[in-house]
Design a protein around this motif. Structure first.
Motif, short mmCIF file in Angstrom:
data_model
loop_
_atom_site.label_atom_id
_atom_site.label_comp_id
_atom_site.label_asym_id
_atom_site.label_seq_id
_atom_site.Cartn_x
_atom_site.Cartn_y
_atom_site.Cartn_z
N ARG A 11 0.81 -1.21 0.00
CA ARG A 11 0.00 0.00 0.00
C ARG A 11 0.85 1.28 0.00
NH1 ARG A 11 -4.38 -1.48 4.73
NH2 ARG A 11 -5.51 -3.14 3.64
N ARG A 15 -0.01 5.18 -1.22
CA ARG A 15 -0.12 6.27 -0.25
C ARG A 15 0.77 7.44 -0.64
NH1 ARG A 15 0.61 2.91 5.40
NH2 ARG A 15 -1.17 1.50 5.17
N LEU A 18 -0.69 9.30 -3.56
CA LEU A 18 -1.84 10.11 -3.18
C LEU A 18 -1.40 11.38 -2.48
CD1 LEU A 18 -4.87 10.48 -2.94
CD2 LEU A 18 -4.82 9.11 -0.85
N LEU A 19 -0.44 11.25 -1.58
CA LEU A 19 0.05 12.43 -0.86
C LEU A 19 0.72 13.41 -1.81
CD1 LEU A 19 0.24 13.65 1.93
CD2 LEU A 19 2.42 12.50 2.25
N GLY A 75 -8.85 15.32 1.67
CA GLY A 75 -8.01 14.26 1.13
C GLY A 75 -7.33 13.45 2.22
N LEU A 76 -6.82 14.13 3.25
CA LEU A 76 -6.17 13.43 4.35
C LEU A 76 -7.17 12.58 5.13
CD1 LEU A 76 -3.76 16.22 5.64
CD2 LEU A 76 -3.14 14.15 4.38
N TRP A 79 -7.84 9.58 2.94
CA TRP A 79 -6.64 8.75 2.94
C TRP A 79 -6.55 7.92 4.22
CZ3 TRP A 79 -1.76 10.11 5.59
CH2 TRP A 79 -0.74 9.19 5.32
N SER A 80 -6.81 8.58 5.35
CA SER A 80 -6.77 7.86 6.63
C SER A 80 -7.88 6.82 6.71
CB SER A 80 -6.91 8.86 7.79
OG SER A 80 -5.86 9.79 7.78
N PHE A 83 -6.90 3.87 3.86
CA PHE A 83 -5.63 3.17 3.94
C PHE A 83 -5.21 2.81 5.36
CE2 PHE A 83 -5.38 5.56 -0.06
CZ PHE A 83 -5.19 4.50 -0.94
N HIS A 84 -5.96 3.27 6.33
CA HIS A 84 -5.64 2.91 7.72
C HIS A 84 -6.82 2.23 8.40
CE1 HIS A 84 -1.66 4.79 8.03
NE2 HIS A 84 -2.14 5.75 7.23
#
Length: 320
Positions: A11, A15, A18-19, A75-76, A79-80, A83-84
């Motif tokens: 992953r 990540r 994306l960042l 976005g963050l 993302w969290s 992916f988390h």
């Protein structure tokens, strides 16, 4: 572990991409050298003065910065969330991180930078918009607010009107520093309204103030009773009208037409009826309008408002 024996998660490349994409989007959104015409007005009217595009540009820039920050935060969050999220096959508690100094420094420094940048552009544009000393006005209008309508003292030498605005007792509430640019022997004319007054051309409520296109107009704002706020919608600017304190700003109209204005400060029972109109015409029609007011007997000036106290006069003198 991955099939090749490495601890690297598959992953991580996603990540990182994306960042990087979010960072690039933020830079592109905030670093472009676009003008106010390249963006939508975002609810603002079409500017009708030389100064209004500066205000519109500041408004659009603030929205662009807010949107860029919003996109980064959204976005963050996504993302969290994606992916988390907890693994379906693993139920153990993930590693706990108590703090991360780089990240904590980042979310302390970035808001300070954003606020500082917004403050700089706001202070720069406000200083420019409120500058009434570098350019002498072509026309001066004393706007008088009262419950619940407006009066307009046209400080001009008009045939059929004798007197001097610099010594007129009805304008005694205006400090002398505002009178230095008054025309000599400006007998002046006036117009006024009540909540039931309407524009004769379009029926809009309120009295109508006439202005010449292409001429620099200085507004001197005074009140007879409580705090009002003078707001001409397409000028994109408003300023408080305060009893015992004189405010002033100037604009140069660039478009003919009749525009709406209103009081933007809750000032009493009939605040919602405290409306007016601004009619921008050619300089020739403007001069003719002043002559028509003189012919109707509306010569001289109506009382400007409440005089300043000694304390307020001293404060303004010390700030000169």
């Amino acid at each position: 572990m991955s099939p090749n024996g490495s601890d690297r998660s598959p992953r991580r490349p996603m990540r990182r991409k994306l960042l990087q994409a979010l960072t690039a989007g933020l830079v592109l959104a905030t670093a472009t050298g676009c003008t106010y015409k390249d963006f939508p007005r975002l609810g603002m009217p079409t500017p009708t003065t030389e100064e209004a595009p500066r205000i519109l540009s500041l408004w659009q820039g603030s929205w662009a910065a807010a949107l860029a920050v919003g996109c980064l935060v959204w976005g963050l969050i996504l993302w969290s969330a994606f992916f988390h999220r907890r693994s379906r096959t693993k139920v153990e508690v993930p590693p706990q991180t108590r703090y991360n100094m780089p990240i904590e420094a980042l979310y302390t420094v970035v808001p300070l930078v954003i606020v500082s940048v917004l403050f700089y552009f706001t202070a720069r544009d406000e200083s420019k918009l409120m500058d009434i000393t570098s350019k002498k006005p072509d026309v001066t209008v004393n706007v008088v607010g009262y419950q619940w309508s407006w009066a307009f003292n046209y400080i001009e030498p008009v045939a059929g009107s004798s007197g001097d605005a610099k010594t007129d007792k009805n304008l005694a509430a205006i400090p002398d520093r505002f009178k230095t640019d008054f025309p000599a022997s400006a007998g002046g004319v006036y117009d006024y309204g009540i909540p039931g007054t309407r524009n004769p051309q379009n029926g809009n409520p309120g009295p109508t103030m006439w202005l010449p296109k292409g001429k620099t107009v200085r507004f001197i704002l005074t009140s007879r009773d409580v705090i009002h706020s003078f707001w001409v919608l397409p000028f994109l600017m408003k300023q408080d009208v305060i009893p015992g304190h004189t405010n002033s700003f100037q604009v140069t109209p660039t478009m003919e037409g009749t525009f709406r204005g209103k009081c933007a400060e809750l000032c009493g029972q009939d605040h919602s009826r405290m409306l007016f109109n601004v009619k921008v015409v050619s300089p020739e029609r403007y001069e003719q309008h002043l002559k028509d007011l003189a012919k109707k007997g509306q010569t001289g000036y109506v009382p400007a408002g409440i005089a300043q106290t000694s304390h307020e006069k001293n404060r303004e003198t010390n700030n000169l």
